[in-house]
Design a protein around this motif. Structure first.
Motif, PDB file in Angstrom:
ATOM      1  N   TYR A  12      12.065  67.516  92.607  1.00  0.00           N
ATOM      2  CA  TYR A  12      12.706  67.747  93.906  1.00  0.00           C
ATOM      3  C   TYR A  12      12.604  69.208  94.361  1.00  0.00           C
ATOM      4  CZ  TYR A  12      14.288  62.998  93.575  1.00  0.00           C
ATOM      5  OH  TYR A  12      14.295  61.628  93.480  1.00  0.00           O
ATOM      6  N   MET A  51      19.550  52.500  97.673  1.00  0.00           N
ATOM      7  CA  MET A  51      20.081  53.727  97.059  1.00  0.00           C
ATOM      8  C   MET A  51      20.324  53.556  95.568  1.00  0.00           C
ATOM      9  SD  MET A  51      22.568  55.500  99.824  1.00  0.00           S
ATOM     10  CE  MET A  51      23.635  54.120 100.114  1.00  0.00           C
ATOM     11  N   ARG A  54      17.587  54.291  93.189  1.00  0.00           N
ATOM     12  CA  ARG A  54      17.305  55.703  92.966  1.00  0.00           C
ATOM     13  C   ARG A  54      18.421  56.410  92.192  1.00  0.00           C
ATOM     14  NH1 ARG A  54      13.740  56.075  91.682  1.00  0.00           N
ATOM     15  NH2 ARG A  54      13.707  58.324  91.878  1.00  0.00           N
ATOM     16  N   TYR A  55      19.692  56.001  92.452  1.00  0.00           N
ATOM     17  CA  TYR A  55      20.807  56.656  91.750  1.00  0.00           C
ATOM     18  C   TYR A  55      20.673  56.498  90.234  1.00  0.00           C
ATOM     19  CZ  TYR A  55      23.974  56.751  95.922  1.00  0.00           C
ATOM     20  OH  TYR A  55      24.584  56.967  97.123  1.00  0.00           O
ATOM     21  N   PRO A 196      25.639  58.522 103.035  1.00  0.00           N
ATOM     22  CA  PRO A 196      24.534  58.004 102.232  1.00  0.00           C
ATOM     23  C   PRO A 196      23.300  58.919 102.362  1.00  0.00           C
ATOM     24  CG  PRO A 196      25.563  56.262 103.479  1.00  0.00           C
ATOM     25  CD  PRO A 196      26.090  57.565 104.019  1.00  0.00           C
ATOM     26  N   SER A 197      22.230  58.531 101.704  1.00  0.00           N
ATOM     27  CA  SER A 197      21.082  59.443 101.663  1.00  0.00           C
ATOM     28  C   SER A 197      19.790  58.688 101.413  1.00  0.00           C
ATOM     29  CB  SER A 197      21.283  60.418 100.505  1.00  0.00           C
ATOM     30  OG  SER A 197      21.308  59.689  99.287  1.00  0.00           O
ATOM     31  N   ASP A 199      15.848  59.057  99.431  1.00  0.00           N
ATOM     32  CA  ASP A 199      15.131  59.783  98.387  1.00  0.00           C
ATOM     33  C   ASP A 199      13.764  60.195  98.929  1.00  0.00           C
ATOM     34  OD1 ASP A 199      13.706  60.697  96.266  1.00  0.00           O
ATOM     35  OD2 ASP A 199      14.437  59.182  94.873  1.00  0.00           O
ATOM     36  N   SER A 202      10.687  58.861  96.878  1.00  0.00           N
ATOM     37  CA  SER A 202      10.490  57.443  96.566  1.00  0.00           C
ATOM     38  C   SER A 202       9.257  56.921  97.297  1.00  0.00           C
ATOM     39  CB  SER A 202      11.712  56.633  97.007  1.00  0.00           C
ATOM     40  OG  SER A 202      11.776  56.631  98.424  1.00  0.00           O
ATOM     41  N   ILE A 393      18.985  62.689  98.827  1.00  0.00           N
ATOM     42  CA  ILE A 393      19.725  62.171  97.670  1.00  0.00           C
ATOM     43  C   ILE A 393      20.332  63.284  96.813  1.00  0.00           C
ATOM     44  CG2 ILE A 393      17.697  62.024  96.141  1.00  0.00           C
ATOM     45  CD1 ILE A 393      18.914  59.290  95.194  1.00  0.00           C
ATOM     46  N   THR A 394      19.750  64.461  96.844  1.00  0.00           N
ATOM     47  CA  THR A 394      20.265  65.557  96.022  1.00  0.00           C
ATOM     48  C   THR A 394      21.688  65.941  96.459  1.00  0.00           C
ATOM     49  OG1 THR A 394      18.827  66.849  97.468  1.00  0.00           O
ATOM     50  CG2 THR A 394      18.132  66.601  95.192  1.00  0.00           C
ATOM     51  N   ASP A 396      23.792  63.916  98.018  1.00  0.00           N
ATOM     52  CA  ASP A 396      24.590  62.731  97.726  1.00  0.00           C
ATOM     53  C   ASP A 396      24.996  62.707  96.241  1.00  0.00           C
ATOM     54  OD1 ASP A 396      25.599  60.192  97.758  1.00  0.00           O
ATOM     55  OD2 ASP A 396      23.763  59.201  98.381  1.00  0.00           O
ATOM     56  N   LEU A 397      24.033  63.002  95.362  1.00  0.00           N
ATOM     57  CA  LEU A 397      24.315  63.020  93.922  1.00  0.00           C
ATOM     58  C   LEU A 397      25.355  64.084  93.600  1.00  0.00           C
ATOM     59  CD1 LEU A 397      20.798  62.754  92.222  1.00  0.00           C
ATOM     60  CD2 LEU A 397      22.637  61.076  92.133  1.00  0.00           C
TER      61      LEU A 397
END
Ligand code: UDP
Length: 409
Positions: A12, A51, A54-55, A196-197, A199, A202, A393-394, A396-397
């Motif tokens: 990432y 999601m 990916r999570y 939400p997000s 990736d 992906s 996603i970064t 979101d995580l």
């Protein structure tokens, strides 16, 4: 990326600042070795499954033992939960006691079958919400894990009866996560806001070459000879595919273009076939309307379609978040979306696209962008940067990790 093609956190670095990844690692440090289980109702179809896929590997890489459980049920159960979904998003629905019973029984059966033993149990959406009523207490009589209900749908104006029923379970959780401030409810438990997000690495979102895009379009028999308008969505009334066809027809009176409606079904959505039939019927006499029914694994195809489009449309009338908006924006496209739910926080009006309230408004904005390609290009650039800052996603995580740190303190 590992040799088997698996995406690693370090990959990432190509899209977000190093500091973002350092933050993730530092937060994860605080809860390393703890366990997390996600529970939802389908492995394929729709934004939640998208999601979760990916999570799971990313949480795992961060040292959190992460599992994903899926509830199962008979057709009747999913008919009932679709009615809940519709009612919670504000559509009038009739409920019988037998429907509530079917929902409760399926949740009870699943509670006996699924492994929900973890430090944090994240239950997504209404379908499995009642599992909490059967959470097994530890020897001291308390629940072992911390349970959080994650609501992904647009509950800004829920039908009272459905919400009152669901609320009796939500209040048993240790907290609830909503996607927008305006979805927050009167609840006696803490409420959290997490967008939400998507990736960026992906298969759905990674960069593609123009040749790769062209190959997919050719395979799907969509010529690239005129501007493509695209809506990617499950065939669901709230996504308003018929409204999109009507907007396209208004545009087409003056400007040549193609419309692609790409979608598929979700295991937990029994209404899809009917909506698809109506869409097919409405579009079948126009060779420039392409209704593509894609399998749930068609990430590469959707990626290519989004990249080939001149304008992305997401004309929803209700929308929890609308990942397809972020996906289109990430590909540098202006997005025209219905003024609904999460679409309103993603689209910055006049900067990254337009929110619209009608078929006419949608057609007007499409025509404006078709006639002003420089504006469309600039909006697309703005859109990509906006997603980079807010909807990857970064971020979101990091928010999920921060929540876990708080819950397990
Ligand atoms: N999607 C897909 N195939 C389809 C339709 C949708 O892969 O045929 C994906 C889409 O790219 C997005 C997600 O499913 O990632 C839909 O999420 P969104 O939040 O837009 O809507 P939801 O279906 O969750 O209401």
């Amino acid at each position: 990326m590992t040799r088997d093609g698996q995406i690693r956190l370090d990959d990432y670095r190509a899209v977000v600042p190093t500091a973002t990844l350092d933050l993730l690692r530092r937060l994860a440090e605080r809860i390393r070795g703890r366990s997390l289980v996600h529970v939802n109702s389908t492995r394929v179809g729709g934004g939640v499954a998208e999601m979760l896929h990916r999570y799971v590997p990313l949480f795992t890489e961060l040292g959190i033992a992460t599992r994903w459980e899926v509830i199962s049920g008979a057709e009747e159960f999913f008919r009932v939960t679709k009615s809940f979904h519709n009612a919670l998003q504000g559509q009038e629905q009739a409920f019988t006691n037998a429907m509530f019973q079917s929902y409760l029984e399926t949740n009870k059966e699943n509670a006996g079958r699924l492994n929900l033993d973890a430090d944090v149990v994240l239950v997504h959406d209404p379908q499995p919400a009642a599992l909490i009523a059967h959470a097994r207490p530890a020897s001291d009589g308390k629940r072992r894990g911390r349970w959080v209900w994650r609501c992904h749908i647009d509950v800004s104006r829920p039908q009272r009866r459905a919400w009152t029923f669901l609320r009796q379970f939500v209040t048993q959780y240790d907290g609830a996560i909503f996607s927008l401030p305006k979805f927050a409810q009167r609840l006696p438990v803490p409420q959290y806001l997490i967008y939400p997000s998507i990736d960026p690495l992906s298969e759905k979102n990674r960069d593609l070459t123009p040749d790769e895009v062209a190959a997919v379009l050719q395979r799907l028999s969509v010529p690239q000879d005129k501007p493509i308008l695209l809506q990617v969505s499950r065939f669901d009334r709230f996504k308003d595919p018929l409204g999109v066809i009507n907007a396209y027809r208004l545009v087409k009176k003056h400007d040549d273009c193609r419309l692609v409606l790409a979608g598929g079904s979700a295991d937990d959505d029994p209404e899809g076939a009917q909506v698809l039939a109506e869409v097919m019927d409405a579009g079948c006499h126009d060779p420039d309307i392409h209704v593509l029914v894609l399998p749930p694994t068609a990430h590469h195809e959707i990626n290519a379609l989004q990249r080939a489009a001149a304008i992305i449309v997401q004309k929803s009338t209700r929308e929890g978040f609308g990942l397809t908006v972020a996906e289109g924006m990430w590909k540098g496209k202006p997005v025209i979306g219905g003024f609904a739910g999460g679409i309103t926080v993603q689209i910055i009006w006049g900067v990254t696209g337009y929110t619209v309230n009608s078929v006419e408004g949608c057609a007007f904005r499409i025509r404006y962008l078709l006639h002003n390609p420089d504006v469309a290009t600039q909006m697309g650039r703005n859109a990509r940067e906006s997603v980079r800052e807010q909807f990857l996603i970064t971020r979101d995580l990091a928010e999920h990790l921060a929540l876990m740190v708080t819950l397990l303190r």
